[in-house]
Enzyme design. Structure first.
Site, PDB file in Angstrom:
ATOM      1  N   SER A 156       3.670 -11.846   0.590  1.00 53.80           N
ATOM      2  CA  SER A 156       2.876 -10.593   0.922  1.00 53.80           C
ATOM      3  C   SER A 156       3.234  -8.963  -0.145  1.00 53.80           C
ATOM      4  CB  SER A 156       2.943  -9.550   2.293  1.00 53.80           C
ATOM      5  OG  SER A 156       2.249  -8.930   2.444  1.00 53.80           O
ATOM      6  N   TYR A 169       6.315  -6.184   9.849  1.00 53.77           N
ATOM      7  CA  TYR A 169       5.469  -7.372   8.933  1.00 53.77           C
ATOM      8  C   TYR A 169       6.504  -7.290   7.424  1.00 53.77           C
ATOM      9  CZ  TYR A 169       1.945 -10.003   6.546  1.00 53.77           C
ATOM     10  OH  TYR A 169       1.454 -11.319   5.362  1.00 53.77           O
TER      11      TYR A 169
END
Length: 277
Positions: A156, A169
């Site tokens: 990400s 995350y």
């Protein structure tokens, strides 16, 4: 004219919808046969519904419509034994393995000091340990093929630039960088390349759901897609709020193809310049 992946077999986790479905279709369009794996099961700490068997069947229909073979399996990447069995079965049916897209992932939100232990554990188990298990289950087949291969982890843009309310995350996706770089070094002698993709916001259910919208607009009772669009756009250098799944699939195809035959250990952002700001 043959495709860039003609005669190859690619495995995609999280293949039932979103980026995973886009990846499976894009790779199949270039000639690859597909092993498509998804858990098709909700997780209690994730606020939005996850994919279903109907979603996985829809991916299979799209790939078959391109004239490619596809083997689907309902398997949870947190279960090494179950995942390994699914990979082994897919490889047996399609005759080998050349490329691995460790794409499956989840997202939830919350400040670090307020996250439950369960939410932290689910995030790490799926987004980091699940990628490690995917590596464990697939590398023996890449080695057995004797042709080298390619592994691509979906990380990400948050691994390159942090943001509040997504610490668990970010931690998992940052961990993928270390996993990718170490695997790239260890597998290089076998001509297996390992890289990672770093998308920003992608137009999928992981991004477009009420939990995410409320994180961006906490003062709005029920924010809509139209209301969050300018907020999403404000965090990017390029004037767009999000990328489409196909944009990530194009980058994946490059990393898997022979055009990237000397590319390994690379963290490739497809993020509208998010990490620049």
């Amino acid at each position: 004219m043959t495709g860039r992946l003609e005669g190859k077999v690619a495995l995609v986790t999280g293949a039932a919808r979103g980026q995973g479905r886009s990846h499976a279709i894009r790779l199949a369009g270039e000639g690859a046969d597909i092993i498509a794996i998804d858990s098709c099961t909700d997780i209690a700490t994730v606020a939005y519904p996850l994919s279903t068997m109907e979603d996985l069947d829809a991916t299979a229909a799209e790939v078959a419509g391109l004239g490619r073979r596809i083997v689907t399996a309902k398997a949870d990447i947190r279960d090494l034994d179950g995942l390994t069995a699914a990979v082994d079965q897919g490889v047996a049916e399609l005759g080998g393995l050349d490329a691995v897209c460790a794409n499956a992932g989840i997202c939830s939100t919350g400040r670090l000091t307020e996250l439950s232990a369960e939410a932290w554990r689910d995030m790490i188990d799926v987004n980091l340990t699940g990628a490690f298990y995917t590596l464990k289950a697939t590398v023996p087949h890449l080695l057995a093929g004797g042709r080298g291969g390619s592994i691509v982890f979906t990380s990400s843009s948050l691994a390159l630039r942090a943001a509040p309310n997504l610490g668990h995350y970010t931690s998992a996706k940052d961990g993928l960088l270390g996993l990718m770089r170490t695997a790239a070094l260890e597998l290089a002698p076998h001509h297996i390349r390992v890289n990672s993709l770093h998308p920003s916001t992608v137009d999928t259910p992981m991004i477009h759901n009420p939990d995410n919208y409320r994180m961006f607009l906490p003062e709005v009772p029920n924010p809509t897609r139209e209301q969050v669009e300018p907020v999403y756009q404000s965090v990017n250098a390029l004037p767009h709020p999000w990328v489409e799944p196909i944009d990530i699939s194009h980058a994946l195809l490059y990393l898997i193809s022979d055009e990237a035959r000397y590319v390994t250990g690379v963290a490739l952002p497809v993020d509208l310049g998010y990490a620049l700001l």
